[in-house]
Design a protein around this motif. Sequence first.
Motif, PDB file in Angstrom:
ATOM      1  N   SER A 185      16.397 -27.580  64.539  1.00 36.13           N
ATOM      2  CA  SER A 185      15.320 -28.571  64.532  1.00 36.13           C
ATOM      3  C   SER A 185      15.866 -29.993  64.444  1.00 36.13           C
ATOM      4  CB  SER A 185      14.360 -28.300  63.378  1.00 36.13           C
ATOM      5  OG  SER A 185      15.054 -28.310  62.143  1.00 36.13           O
ATOM      6  N   HIS A 201      15.973 -22.809  62.120  1.00 36.31           N
ATOM      7  CA  HIS A 201      14.770 -22.095  61.702  1.00 36.31           C
ATOM      8  C   HIS A 201      14.537 -20.831  62.521  1.00 36.31           C
ATOM      9  CE1 HIS A 201      12.123 -23.262  65.158  1.00 36.31           C
ATOM     10  NE2 HIS A 201      12.965 -24.273  65.235  1.00 36.31           N
ATOM     11  N   LYS A 203      11.168 -19.067  61.282  1.00 36.77           N
ATOM     12  CA  LYS A 203       9.738 -19.325  61.179  1.00 36.77           C
ATOM     13  C   LYS A 203       9.458 -20.714  61.737  1.00 36.77           C
ATOM     14  CE  LYS A 203       9.747 -20.961  56.341  1.00 36.77           C
ATOM     15  NZ  LYS A 203      11.204 -21.203  56.249  1.00 36.77           N
ATOM     16  N   SER A 204       8.189 -21.050  61.879  1.00 37.71           N
ATOM     17  CA  SER A 204       7.813 -22.274  62.609  1.00 37.71           C
ATOM     18  C   SER A 204       7.749 -23.499  61.706  1.00 37.71           C
ATOM     19  CB  SER A 204       6.473 -22.053  63.313  1.00 37.71           C
ATOM     20  OG  SER A 204       6.590 -21.024  64.269  1.00 37.71           O
ATOM     21  N   THR A 205       8.803 -23.697  60.916  1.00 37.15           N
ATOM     22  CA  THR A 205       8.958 -24.907  60.102  1.00 37.15           C
ATOM     23  C   THR A 205      10.329 -25.498  60.413  1.00 37.15           C
ATOM     24  OG1 THR A 205       9.906 -23.695  58.233  1.00 37.15           O
ATOM     25  CG2 THR A 205       7.498 -23.943  58.280  1.00 37.15           C
ATOM     26  N   TYR A 281       5.561 -28.656  62.028  1.00 32.65           N
ATOM     27  CA  TYR A 281       5.560 -27.451  62.852  1.00 32.65           C
ATOM     28  C   TYR A 281       6.651 -27.523  63.919  1.00 32.65           C
ATOM     29  CZ  TYR A 281       3.873 -24.286  66.541  1.00 32.65           C
ATOM     30  OH  TYR A 281       3.772 -23.323  67.511  1.00 32.65           O
ATOM     31  N   THR A 282       7.363 -26.404  64.110  1.00 35.95           N
ATOM     32  CA  THR A 282       8.461 -26.364  65.087  1.00 35.95           C
ATOM     33  C   THR A 282       8.363 -25.160  66.024  1.00 35.95           C
ATOM     34  OG1 THR A 282       9.845 -25.095  63.551  1.00 35.95           O
ATOM     35  CG2 THR A 282      10.048 -27.511  63.488  1.00 35.95           C
ATOM     36  N   GLY A 283       7.187 -24.533  66.121  1.00 35.14           N
ATOM     37  CA  GLY A 283       7.084 -23.234  66.772  1.00 35.14           C
ATOM     38  C   GLY A 283       7.089 -23.214  68.285  1.00 35.14           C
ATOM     39  N   ASP A 284       6.857 -24.334  68.957  1.00 34.04           N
ATOM     40  CA  ASP A 284       6.858 -24.312  70.414  1.00 34.04           C
ATOM     41  C   ASP A 284       8.264 -24.039  70.955  1.00 34.04           C
ATOM     42  OD1 ASP A 284       4.224 -24.979  70.142  1.00 34.04           O
ATOM     43  OD2 ASP A 284       4.278 -26.673  71.539  1.00 34.04           O
ATOM     44  N   ASN A 287      10.386 -27.147  71.429  1.00 34.53           N
ATOM     45  CA  ASN A 287      10.447 -28.103  70.324  1.00 34.53           C
ATOM     46  C   ASN A 287      11.788 -28.843  70.367  1.00 34.53           C
ATOM     47  OD1 ASN A 287       9.336 -29.012  67.560  1.00 34.53           O
ATOM     48  ND2 ASN A 287      11.413 -28.348  67.067  1.00 34.53           N
TER      49      ASN A 287
END
Length: 372
Positions: A185, A201, A203-205, A281-284, A287
């Motif tokens: 990220s 990451h 998970k989407s954080t 949020y980092t889920g795309d 990202n």
Amino acid sequence: MSANAQLPHPSVPTPSVPAPDIVRCAYLDLVVTDLEKSRDFYVGLLGLHVTYEDDEAIYLRSFEEFIHHNLVLRKGPVAAAAAFAFRVRTPEDVDRAEAYFQELGCRTERRRDGFVRGIGDSVRVEDPLGFPYEFFYDVEHVERLHMRYDLYSAGELVRLDHFNQVTPDVPRGRAYLEGLGFRVSEDIKDSEGTTYAAWLHRKSTVHDTALTGGDGPRLHHIAFSTHEKHNIIQICDKMGALRMSDRIERGPGRHGVSNAFYLYILDPDGHRVEIYTQDYYTGDPDNPTITWDVHDNQRRDWWGNPVVPSWYTEASLVLDLDGNPQEVLKREDKSEMAVTIGADGFSYTRAGDESGSYHGEASKGFKLGSQV
């Protein structure tokens, strides 16, 4: 700050078998030297909830957790981290983890009944960086307390958020973890290409674990999330009331990296705990990675607080699979502390501003160096 791509590290092999599908960081197996004092800290001060305890260990979970625990406190002779545990998506992913690390040439140990209470079939490994990782799927479910507001404290810790690991070679660690399916990220670099830290990451954080450049392998910290900033302020007020404010190492403050509001405190053995809230949020799948200049004062603290030297130099030992402390290897690349809070004084608040000060004083940087 800019988007950033990373080339594979030449010293990290690519296994022919698939990597396990990791869901999230799940728990830390932590050795402490005085179980009663540690209980006072993690339960009495921080309010983590006891799932099980006996004379040898205490199993703790956060407010919203439904698996058996997020933290194991185990009594032992040397304060250290015994396992960084990750939940995988299926039982078959435990098989994949075992095969993956065996092909990497890492030592592995499989226990069908688990290494700790509440966890079933799992594998522990000594990973390429020297850290003890665990992968598991089977777990005992317990009451999720997310609607037990009768138990909710003013400083409630609601989730395990991440680990942070100290390693001498951040690019090597980053390449290995990307091969394992982690995504980056944010990172910190300089204009010469030296990498000082990276956040990764599943998970989407912002992160399930981070790599901090330094002598290692060591545990830098474990982090728990709160719902709001005021929960963190309450922990500070409580520590003051209990005459424990000397155990506040850094903060409260706002990070540049991750954007999170934070507090770092030290347990009775010196294990570092971060209290953390309000990242993003980092889920795309696209990202972007944010890269910070190591000389930007705002990368570690968005405002106000100096990064104290102990935050860069102090960390907890980690154990091998036999329970012995791993050898700590020296970082050969440049030190983030040396280039930002050392004698060179090259940090800045506004890129291109030679004074680094609103009033134009002839010094770069508004806080670091002069306060260390």
